[in-house]
Enzyme design. Structure first.
Site, mmCIF file in Angstrom:
data_model
loop_
_atom_site.group_PDB
_atom_site.id
_atom_site.type_symbol
_atom_site.label_atom_id
_atom_site.label_comp_id
_atom_site.label_asym_id
_atom_site.label_seq_id
_atom_site.Cartn_x
_atom_site.Cartn_y
_atom_site.Cartn_z
ATOM 1 N N ASN A 193 25.668 59.995 18.044
ATOM 2 C CA ASN A 193 24.628 59.062 17.275
ATOM 3 C C ASN A 193 23.799 58.128 18.139
ATOM 4 O O ASN A 193 24.545 57.277 18.565
ATOM 5 C CB ASN A 193 24.886 58.360 16.061
ATOM 6 N N GLU A 194 22.471 58.159 18.295
ATOM 7 C CA GLU A 194 21.748 57.203 19.345
ATOM 8 C C GLU A 194 22.512 56.750 20.397
ATOM 9 O O GLU A 194 23.046 55.711 20.700
ATOM 10 C CB GLU A 194 21.569 55.837 18.294
ATOM 11 N N GLU A 213 15.051 59.417 12.130
ATOM 12 C CA GLU A 213 15.353 58.366 11.258
ATOM 13 C C GLU A 213 14.275 57.539 11.320
ATOM 14 O O GLU A 213 13.660 57.331 12.405
ATOM 15 C CB GLU A 213 16.542 57.590 11.781
ATOM 16 N N TRP A 243 18.760 44.741 11.021
ATOM 17 C CA TRP A 243 19.329 44.185 12.195
ATOM 18 C C TRP A 243 18.300 43.199 12.868
ATOM 19 O O TRP A 243 18.477 42.716 13.836
ATOM 20 C CB TRP A 243 19.605 45.238 13.193
#
Length: 671
Positions: free
Chosen positions: A154-155, A313, A321
């Site tokens: 992920n990322e 996403e 964030w």
């Protein structure tokens, strides 16, 4: 027209859904989840991203029962699975037994457990454990009919982009040896005679540790390249294990935005079956719609027309964030999603499906918010699902060819934003965004392409702040004027070669000859300094003392130490070779772009005020779909005809797009 992709798309029609974390909820919620997914029209969810500790309680001891049940439930309800390898989140038993897998920062401080991507890409211990769980997953689910896409980690790089530990240092040295062959070649490339830093062996080389210092520019740039390659090597290792057990396409989620990226996504895109991207707007961006479009066009640029890409996403509202997370306004979910679809994505997915009640991102928005389904967000999610079903005919089409390209180069971004520079507050994304915005506001489609892209099909090529460039790339870019195209080069381009060594003879180095102008000196402006142009514009931050050899002066300074000297020049060769040596205000950039649009007779998709976005997608069969996205607070009417796929209404010869709304017209087929 580009041929249809050979990689199978994970869904019938455009993909819609998001990250699903059933492990955060009791099983009773799962049935409610799939009922709501069906109500919203969800057809694809990503599962398993952070589930390693629940799947492997101890080395080689697996607990797959719950995941079996989730996948079966989704499959029974017609929802496809994007199955993630859970390696973004190493389990605590691994970090306790092997704390050496945790990344080390530039100050040589080892990260603590509990953060994102808590592992070093060079760690052989982590690689061994990661490939074991990946192999177990792939063997178990590699042929499950619900699994339509594999999602590696992920990322990648979003937390472990750079590691400065000793294992990384040793791996970096091996990478350098493969790149240069011998240490003398590295010394020559980096100019290590300065400050007496000559190496006699690669064993003496360390990553550029420390903060606030002055690392060797060539070494620092190579460490950036190495770090991207190290993460890519890990991705490829996981992908290879999956492909031993499954023929389902493999991807991972990029983080492509306006600025320089943590890894070289143009290279990474060559390794994934379906490029995918995560994109979140910034609350302090006054023109978020431009950032949406630029990121989407950049994704399209790195795919080189091979395949549609996927928005993996984005958010239904505020993320968690930023300093002050912004809720999205009415209709913004639909607009944001369809900007990406208009520009090449064959779907729109979110993080995440159901808002978490615990954990670091408990306040991150979701498709099902904390307040449940009696909410505006839920109503807009359902409306988006309906819209994506209505847009099913768009799937597999391509964005029409653009005649303008903006060239983006990751190493230039890394080099510009590290080490000692004439102006250390400059950001690589500034000129990229400024020139993109000027074309965007005129509805002129722009491809945002990597530096190795084929430029032959473009009438205009813009090169913003390409600080480092090798001879071959510089020659290929300069050659666009030989076939009659227009070239626009901004300040801090062509200044250094691929090793970050300055090209002597005046700036912009590699492009001096084609531009017919060069700078003898950079004159960065202080915070309270400005320079005035003869078009009335005000220059801030950056100016240069330009010498004109073989070019016309387009803009001059009207006063101060640069009075009467050139700020912008144009050499009359091909379609014109422009040098923009100053940080222009938006109005001056727009006037220059307007002149280029007129000179090149560049077609506007529609003629409308800024804030009305217009993009066409076309099918091999001749079908044409015109996306009209109105980001403005007032209605806009444009010349366009067709049937709106979203509500079935007919329009023409003019189409009104209400404030904050979207129309997608199926236009008449070309004869």
């Amino acid at each position: 027209m580009t041929a249809a992709p050979t990689v199978p798309w994970p869904t019938d029609g455009l993909s819609f859904g998001g990250d699903y974390s059933p492990e955060q909820w009791p099983r009773a919620v799962w049935l409610e989840d799939v009922r709501l997914m069906r109500e919203a029209g969800v057809n694809l969810v990503t599962i398993g991203v952070f589930s390693w500790a629940l799947l492997e309680r101890s080395p080689g001891e697996y607990t797959f029962d719950w995941l079996d049940d989730v996948i079966a439930l989704l499959h029974e309800n017609g929802i496809a699975v994007d199955l993630a390898t859970p390696t973004a989140a190493p389990p605590n038993w691994l970090l306790t037994a092997h704390p050496e897998v945790l990344p080390v920062d530039a100050t040589e401080r080892r990260e603590r457990p509990g953060g994102r991507l808590g592992w070093c890409a060079a760690s052989t211990v982590f690689r061994e454990h990661a490939l074991r769980i990946v192999g177990a997953l792939a063997e178990r689910y590699g042929h499950h009919p619900a699994v339509r896409l594999w999602h590696v980690s992920n990322e990648l790089g979003g937390g472990n982009g750079r590691c400065y530990c000793e294992e990384s240092a040793a791996d970096f040295r091996r990478w350098l040896a493969a790149r240069y062959g011998d240490v003398d070649a590295a010394n020559a490339a980096w100019g290590t005679a300065f400050w007496g830093h000559t190496y006699t062996s690669f064993d003496e080389v360390s990553p550029p540790r420390g903060v606030g210092g002055a690392p060797n520019p060539g070494l620092a740039l190579d460490f950036e390249r190495y770090s991207s390659d190290a993460l890519l090597r890990h991705f490829d290792a996981e992908k290879a294990v999956i492909e031993q057990h499954s023929d389902v396409p493999v991807t991972t989620n990029f983080m492509v935005g306006a600025g320089s990226q943590v890894v070289d996504y143009a290279e990474w895109a060559k390794h994934v079956a379906i490029p995918a991207n995560d994109h979140y707007t910034l609350v302090d961006d006054p023109h978020r719609e431009q950032d949406l479009a630029l990121a989407a066009d950049r994704m399209r640029g790195i795919t080189a027309g091979r395949t549609p890409w996927l928005l993996m996403e984005h958010s239904t509202g505020g993320p968690s964030w930023q300093q002050r997370n912004r809720a999205k306004g009415p209709g913004e979910i639909l607009r944001n999603s369809l900007v990406h679809v208009a520009r090449g994505s064959d779907g729109a997915l979110f993080f995440q499906w159901r808002a978490s009640t615990a954990g670091a991102e408990q306040f991150h928005s979701a498709m099902v918010p904390h307040a449940g389904t009696r909410t505006r967000i839920w109503r807009e999610v359902v409306a988006l699902g309906r819209a994506l079903r209505d847009l099913a005919p768009v799937q597999g089409s391509r964005v029409e060819p653009a005649r303008v390209a903006i060239v983006v180069d990751e190493p230039s971004g890394w080099a510009l934003q590290s080490g000692l520079k004439p102006h250390r507050a400059l950001r690589y994304s500034r000129e990229l965004r400024a020139w993109y915005a000027a074309f965007h506001d005129r509805q002129v489609l722009t491809d945002v392409v990597p530096s190795d892209a084929d430029l032959d099909g473009y009438d205009v090529v813009v090169v913003p702040t390409m600080l480092v460039v090798d001879d071959a790339t510089a020659a290929r870019i300069a050659a666009v004027v030989d076939r009659g195209a227009t070239l626009i080069v901004t300040y801090l381009s062509g200044v250094a070669d691929e090793t970050a060594r300055i090209r002597a003879g005046g700036y912009p180095g590699a492009f001096r000859q084609v531009l017919g102008a060069w700078s003898e000196e950079f004159t960065p402006l202080q915070r309270d300094e400005t320079r005035t142009l003869d078009d009335g514009g005000t220059v801030t931050d950056w100016a240069e003392a330009v010498v004109v050899d073989d070019a016309d002066v387009v803009l001059r300074y009207t006063g101060g130490p640069l009075a009467d000297r050139a700020a912008v020049t144009r050499r009359a060769v091909g379609g014109g070779a422009w040098y923009v040596s100053a940080m222009l205000p938006a109005q001056s950039t727009q006037r220059l772009v307007d002149r280029v649009i007129e000179e090149r007779a560049l077609p506007r998709t529609v003629t409308a005020p800024p804030g009305l976005e217009a993009v066409r997608r076309v099918h091999d069969d001749g079908s044409v779909f015109l996306f009209l996205v109105n980001h403005r607070a007032d209605d806009v009417t444009v010349t366009a005809s067709g049937t709106d796929l979203l509500d079935g209404s007919g329009h023409g010869p003019e189409t009104a797009v209400p404030a904050g709304r979207v129309r997608v017209l199926r236009e008449e087929r070309a004869s």
